[in-house]
Design a protein around this motif. Structure first.
Motif, PDB file in Angstrom:
ATOM      1  N   GLN A 151      -7.919   4.443   3.648  1.00 25.97           N
ATOM      2  CA  GLN A 151      -7.372   4.686   2.314  1.00 25.97           C
ATOM      3  C   GLN A 151      -5.874   4.464   2.296  1.00 25.97           C
ATOM      4  OE1 GLN A 151      -8.103   4.828  -1.107  1.00 25.97           O
ATOM      5  NE2 GLN A 151      -9.547   6.479  -0.631  1.00 25.97           N
ATOM      6  N   GLU A 152      -5.219   4.651   3.460  1.00 23.17           N
ATOM      7  CA  GLU A 152      -3.763   4.521   3.526  1.00 23.17           C
ATOM      8  C   GLU A 152      -3.313   3.068   3.606  1.00 23.17           C
ATOM      9  OE1 GLU A 152      -4.893   8.526   4.389  1.00 23.17           O
ATOM     10  OE2 GLU A 152      -5.546   6.625   5.295  1.00 23.17           O
ATOM     11  N   ASN A 153      -4.000   2.253   4.436  1.00 21.45           N
ATOM     12  CA  ASN A 153      -3.507   0.882   4.626  1.00 21.45           C
ATOM     13  C   ASN A 153      -4.077  -0.115   3.622  1.00 21.45           C
ATOM     14  OD1 ASN A 153      -6.116   0.358   5.509  1.00 21.45           O
ATOM     15  ND2 ASN A 153      -5.582   0.167   7.662  1.00 21.45           N
ATOM     16  N   SER A 154      -5.255   0.158   3.053  1.00 21.92           N
ATOM     17  CA  SER A 154      -5.852  -0.772   2.089  1.00 21.92           C
ATOM     18  C   SER A 154      -6.662   0.011   1.054  1.00 21.92           C
ATOM     19  CB  SER A 154      -6.749  -1.795   2.800  1.00 21.92           C
ATOM     20  OG  SER A 154      -6.047  -2.516   3.785  1.00 21.92           O
ATOM     21  N   PRO A 155      -6.008   0.703   0.139  1.00 24.57           N
ATOM     22  CA  PRO A 155      -6.765   1.539  -0.812  1.00 24.57           C
ATOM     23  C   PRO A 155      -7.708   0.733  -1.703  1.00 24.57           C
ATOM     24  CG  PRO A 155      -4.443   1.392  -1.434  1.00 24.57           C
ATOM     25  CD  PRO A 155      -4.558   0.786  -0.076  1.00 24.57           C
ATOM     26  N   HIS A 156      -7.300  -0.485  -2.099  1.00 31.57           N
ATOM     27  CA  HIS A 156      -8.156  -1.275  -2.986  1.00 31.57           C
ATOM     28  C   HIS A 156      -9.393  -1.766  -2.245  1.00 31.57           C
ATOM     29  CE1 HIS A 156      -9.206  -3.516  -6.508  1.00 31.57           C
ATOM     30  NE2 HIS A 156      -9.178  -4.674  -5.863  1.00 31.57           N
ATOM     31  N   TYR A 157      -9.220  -2.316  -1.024  1.00 35.03           N
ATOM     32  CA  TYR A 157     -10.364  -2.755  -0.230  1.00 35.03           C
ATOM     33  C   TYR A 157     -11.287  -1.578   0.084  1.00 35.03           C
ATOM     34  CZ  TYR A 157      -8.279  -7.356   0.589  1.00 35.03           C
ATOM     35  OH  TYR A 157      -7.785  -8.615   0.441  1.00 35.03           O
ATOM     36  N   PHE A 158     -10.691  -0.433   0.360  1.00 34.49           N
ATOM     37  CA  PHE A 158     -11.474   0.772   0.663  1.00 34.49           C
ATOM     38  C   PHE A 158     -12.404   1.103  -0.505  1.00 34.49           C
ATOM     39  CE2 PHE A 158     -12.369   5.223   1.250  1.00 34.49           C
ATOM     40  CZ  PHE A 158     -12.351   5.420   2.626  1.00 34.49           C
ATOM     41  N   HIS A 159     -11.883   1.028  -1.717  1.00 34.49           N
ATOM     42  CA  HIS A 159     -12.679   1.348  -2.901  1.00 34.49           C
ATOM     43  C   HIS A 159     -13.778   0.304  -3.122  1.00 34.49           C
ATOM     44  CE1 HIS A 159     -13.631   2.977  -6.829  1.00 34.49           C
ATOM     45  NE2 HIS A 159     -13.412   1.802  -7.392  1.00 34.49           N
ATOM     46  N   ILE A 160     -13.455  -0.976  -2.921  1.00 39.72           N
ATOM     47  CA  ILE A 160     -14.453  -2.041  -3.100  1.00 39.72           C
ATOM     48  C   ILE A 160     -15.591  -1.879  -2.094  1.00 39.72           C
ATOM     49  CG2 ILE A 160     -14.839  -4.519  -2.948  1.00 39.72           C
ATOM     50  CD1 ILE A 160     -13.352  -3.700  -5.450  1.00 39.72           C
ATOM     51  N   LEU A 161     -15.255  -1.615  -0.833  1.00 40.31           N
ATOM     52  CA  LEU A 161     -16.286  -1.416   0.193  1.00 40.31           C
ATOM     53  C   LEU A 161     -17.137  -0.188  -0.116  1.00 40.31           C
ATOM     54  CD1 LEU A 161     -14.214  -2.168   3.433  1.00 40.31           C
ATOM     55  CD2 LEU A 161     -16.080  -3.556   2.521  1.00 40.31           C
ATOM     56  N   GLN A 162     -16.505   0.836  -0.643  1.00 41.40           N
ATOM     57  CA  GLN A 162     -17.230   2.064  -0.967  1.00 41.40           C
ATOM     58  C   GLN A 162     -18.263   1.822  -2.059  1.00 41.40           C
ATOM     59  OE1 GLN A 162     -14.676   5.330  -2.238  1.00 41.40           O
ATOM     60  NE2 GLN A 162     -15.637   6.639  -0.710  1.00 41.40           N
ATOM     61  N   PRO A 177       2.339   6.465  -3.702  1.00 44.08           N
ATOM     62  CA  PRO A 177       2.506   5.068  -4.149  1.00 44.08           C
ATOM     63  C   PRO A 177       3.928   4.562  -3.967  1.00 44.08           C
ATOM     64  CG  PRO A 177       1.292   6.369  -5.770  1.00 44.08           C
ATOM     65  CD  PRO A 177       1.866   7.335  -4.792  1.00 44.08           C
ATOM     66  N   LEU A 178       4.911   5.440  -4.215  1.00 49.85           N
ATOM     67  CA  LEU A 178       6.304   5.027  -4.090  1.00 49.85           C
ATOM     68  C   LEU A 178       6.679   4.791  -2.628  1.00 49.85           C
ATOM     69  CD1 LEU A 178       8.753   4.420  -5.787  1.00 49.85           C
ATOM     70  CD2 LEU A 178       9.432   6.819  -5.623  1.00 49.85           C
ATOM     71  N   VAL A 179       6.131   5.605  -1.718  1.00 52.60           N
ATOM     72  CA  VAL A 179       6.400   5.400  -0.291  1.00 52.60           C
ATOM     73  C   VAL A 179       5.895   4.022   0.146  1.00 52.60           C
ATOM     74  CG1 VAL A 179       5.768   6.163   2.029  1.00 52.60           C
ATOM     75  CG2 VAL A 179       6.430   7.841   0.317  1.00 52.60           C
ATOM     76  N   ARG A 180       4.664   3.680  -0.272  1.00 51.28           N
ATOM     77  CA  ARG A 180       4.102   2.375   0.114  1.00 51.28           C
ATOM     78  C   ARG A 180       4.905   1.223  -0.481  1.00 51.28           C
ATOM     79  NH1 ARG A 180      -0.892   5.214  -1.368  1.00 51.28           N
ATOM     80  NH2 ARG A 180      -1.916   5.947   0.537  1.00 51.28           N
ATOM     81  N   LEU A 181       5.328   1.361  -1.750  1.00 53.74           N
ATOM     82  CA  LEU A 181       6.106   0.301  -2.391  1.00 53.74           C
ATOM     83  C   LEU A 181       7.452   0.112  -1.711  1.00 53.74           C
ATOM     84  CD1 LEU A 181       6.554  -1.721  -4.705  1.00 53.74           C
ATOM     85  CD2 LEU A 181       7.386   0.192  -6.104  1.00 53.74           C
ATOM     86  N   LEU A 182       8.159   1.219  -1.462  1.00 53.42           N
ATOM     87  CA  LEU A 182       9.473   1.120  -0.824  1.00 53.42           C
ATOM     88  C   LEU A 182       9.363   0.621   0.607  1.00 53.42           C
ATOM     89  CD1 LEU A 182      11.148   4.387  -2.180  1.00 53.42           C
ATOM     90  CD2 LEU A 182      11.540   2.037  -2.925  1.00 53.42           C
TER      91      LEU A 182
END
Length: 762
Positions: free
Chosen positions: A69-80, A647-652
């Motif tokens: 969930q931390e490194n690829s939240p979108h892929y995680f959701h698609i796989l789920q 989200p801000l931590v990942r963006l920065l």
């Protein structure tokens, strides 16, 4: 896609889809599953399964064990969505079950220990309809599995793949405490197919029609040479409550209230498959024979399995469906294998804070009272609830007495070598102490050890376990009651003396931590006085903490944890705390004597002098020196804290990485300058550092290092304190100047001017 597409075109289409990026691949496969019939999908189904789990190709497969969930939240959701029990993949697996097609699984893909079980004829009746035997060589050559079993079998085998040793991403994830998508899927599958609540419906609810029966097993050629000790499901259960999963899948309605044999088999066969495959393959993992240690992620998944089986078995008293018979035998399947599995893990696991995953697995298994419907209902809403140990669990404690007592005695020497100035190690010790501080548990262990030692233990009898347990200083594998007096007892006088010596070491470690806390507080105070009021005020305003302050915050929690651990062990084993010399404070500012740096009896591997003679080091001194090494990671890569916006931590972090890649050389050049620009750069950039971590390949611990140059890190801007500061400045600007933008600009100017001034006076 046409319903009449030839199989050659369909195979080419699938191969092309499997080469697409993950999101497009899943989208195209979902369309493919809806447009093709079951017979068409059967031809390409094995190729898709092999692609998912990286069979004969990339071992990562679709990245189920590297996606978080931390490194690829979108892929995680698609796989789920795709692999969930209500997702298109599970529906497709059941769609193929409408025909009697079986998929062959080569025996060479299976673990050696599992194959040896089948080859020796010791297999439970569950596998009688699944194995194919070469009648000329009298050997098992393959398994014939339906679509659901074929997927679940590969899913379970995927956890044994040593990704943590061959892939850098998996190594970083599996050595941490991050939950991978694979672990999430393990929890979902176990919760669904081994449901704790009797009234839950197993998904998906639409099942297939009948499947043809496999040829009867020629068991005569594979008869075991001795009476097998493996648990076999009773014939009454096979005929009424369950099925042989691969060979005969029942049909009809999935309602658990049905009383017909066909309906019962249709409802229970998937749970039976999941239970057997997970338990037989995972708990037969031969830790000692394998070249690589299992990953921490795999051990956490095994813990999830044990917890769910506790839930599954403890609900048998409330379940009147066809699953009840399977619930009653599930815990016995785990009991016959868990001891050897735990012994192998403890023997080879590195001595660092990652040992906690093994400890948590053991503690979860020996506390079934924590995994009941009552305990689960009382813990909803975050309420603190300690479930009682009732007489219902006496049978479990007696049958697993060796897992309580001898595993504790096996762990104790390893705990004696841990460094308890490290927070995670102290946390591990407290977890162990609290478990054995439960009065009902200690009283039962003492009573049952006196009454039942040497009786009623069944194991899966690996050769390694027999050899170790037959040693003179170990335990008797046969558990002959006549020699039970020679078996070491947990609550004996000799063990009491050993635990008292161990607690004395813990007491000394606690005093050492108190000394370190006093010294660190003094260093921080002196540094803050030298930096001046303005810088300290800005640091507090922005919520910035130095590495020393973070370390002090962590160290400050250790003494209380160690004190609670000592008190708990003293109560459990009847030890007088006054014999441990546990002091509350130490006169650090004015020590009674100088540190014994010149003592000829103490050496350090980290001594820079040339006079170090390691031949004089004892094993205890070597372990203490090794424990002085601590992992050091880049502060920018630390786990996201509660006071940060994710989200801000990942963006920065992404912006910082791109800036460092593009301007890294310029950053290093400016950082090394001695003029004002160099001072300003050193205020804005993170200083160079050396990352240090433990690499746990091949069961050995190696120290790895990586030099990091000066680099930009915008992560402090993602703190909640900074968010509120910006909001406050905008409110002030709106109130006094009529524009929130003016307040934001003023705040930026203040920060810029303050950094310019601090760089000037530094």
């Amino acid at each position: 896609m046409s319903q009449t597409m030839p199989s050659e075109n369909l195979s080419s289409r699938v191969l092309m889809v499997l080469g697409m990026p993950l999101m497009e691949r899943i989208h195209e496969l979902t369309i493919l599953f809806d447009s093709c019939n079951g017979r068409q999908l059967q031809t390409v189904y094995p190729h898709i399964v092999h692609s998912i789990f990286g069979i004969n190709g990339n071992p990562i497969g679709w990245g189920l064990r590297t996606t978080t969930q931390e490194n690829s939240p979108h892929y995680f959701h698609i796989l789920q969505q795709f692999f969930g029990v209500r997702g298109p993949w599970m529906h497709m697996c059941h769609k193929i079950l409408n025909d009697a097609t079986k998929f062959e699984l080569d025996v060479n893909l299976l673990p050696r220990k599992f194959v040896s079980m089948l080859q020796a004829g010791q297999n439970p009746m569950f596998y009688a309809d699944l194995i194919n035997i070469d009648t000329f060589r009298h050997q098992v050559v393959s398994l014939s599995l339906n679509a659901f079993d074929f997927f679940i079998f590969h899913f379970v085998l995927y956890a044994l793949n040593p990704l943590h040793s061959i892939n850098p991403i998996a190594m970083q994830i599996h050595n941490g405490r991050i939950k991978t998508f694979y672990h999430e899927l393990v929890e979902e599958y176990l919760n669904n197919f081994l449901t704790a609540y009797p009234d839950n419906i197993i998904e998906p609810v639409t099942l297939c029609g009948p499947v043809k029966t496999v040829q009867p097993l020629p068991a005569q050629s594979l008869q075991p040479q001795r009476q097998p000790r493996y648990l076999k499901i009773p014939s009454s259960y096979r005929n009424g409550g369950g099925s042989s999963n691969g060979g005969g899948i029942g049909a009809g309605n999935t309602s658990p209230q049905s009383s017909s044999g066909a309906t019962s088999r249709a409802y229970t066969w998937r749970s039976e498959s999941v239970l057997h495959f997970f338990v037989d393959i995972w708990l037969r993992y031969d830790v000692e024979s394998e070249h690589h240690l299992p990953s921490s992620d795999f051990v956490r998944s095994v813990r999830t399995l044990c917890k769910q089986i506790h839930f599954f078995a403890n609900a048998s008293a409330h379940d009147h469906t066809s699953l009840n018979s399977l619930r009653k035998v599930s815990l016995g399947m785990v009991r016959s294998r868990i001891y050897a599995f735990l012994c192998g893990l403890i023997d080879r696991w590195p001595l660092d804070s990652s040992l906690t995953v093994v400890l948590e697995l053991w503690l979860s298994y020996i506390q079934p009272w924590r995994y009941t419907l009552m305990a689960a209902n009382n813990q909803i809403g975050g309420r603190s609830y300690e479930p009682p140990i009732t007489n219902l669990f006496d049978g479990f404690i007696i049958e697993n007495l060796i897992v309580y007592t001898h595993i504790f005695m096996q762990l104790l020497p390893r705990f004696e070598r841990l460094d308890y100035t490290v927070y995670r190690n102290a946390q591990m010790l407290l977890r162990l102490a609290k478990t054995f501080n439960q009065p009902e548990l200690v009283e039962r262990l003492q009573r049952f050890e006196r009454l039942h030692s040497g009786n009623a233990y069944g194991f899966d009898s690996p050769q390694r376990q027999v050899n170790i347990m037959n040693k003179s200083n170990s335990f008797n594998a046969q558990w002959n009651p006549m020699c039970s007096s020679n078996i070491p007892k947990l609550f004996s006088e000799s063990m009491k003396m050993q635990i008292e010596a161990f607690l004395f070491v813990i007491s000394m470690a606690r005093n050492s931590v108190l000394s370190n806390i006093c010294l660190l507080r003094k260093e921080i105070s002196e540094r803050q006085r030298s930096e001046g009021f303005l810088k300290n005020f800005l640091n507090k305003l922005l919520g910035e903490s130095t590495q020393d302050e973070l370390m002090l915050r962590e160290l400050s929690r250790i003494p209380e944890m160690l004190r609670q651990s000592i008190d708990a062990f003293c109560r459990s084993f009847g030890i007088n705390p006054s014999n441990l010399s546990m002091h509350e404070t130490l006169p650090v500012e004015q020590p009674r004597s100088p540190p014994p740096l010149e003592s000829p009896k103490k050496f350090s591997f980290f001594d820079s002098s040339d006079s170090l003679d390691t031949s004089k080091l004892t094993p205890h001194q070597m372990s203490l020196n090794a424990s002085n090494f601590e992992q050091v990671v880049d502060p920018a890569l630390l786990p996201i804290q509660n006071n940060e916006l994710k989200p801000l931590v990942r963006l920065l972090h992404m912006i910082s990485e791109k800036m460092n890649q593009k301007y890294g050389i310029q950053f290093q050049t400016y950082y090394l300058r001695n003029d004002y620009f160099g001072k300003l750069t050193r205020r804005l950039l993170y200083a160079p550092m050396t990352e240090q971590w433990f690499d746990k390949q091949c069961g050995n611990v190696e120290i790895c290092k990586k030099e990091l140059p000066p680099r930009l890190c915008l992560r402090p801007l993602a703190s909640i304190q900074m968010f509120f500061l910006v909001g406050f400045a905008m409110l002030v600007g709106q109130y006094f100047c009529g524009s929130s933008l003016i307040g934001f600009i003023c705040l930026c100017l203040i920060l810029v001017v303050s950094n310019l001034l601090l760089a000037l006076i530094s």
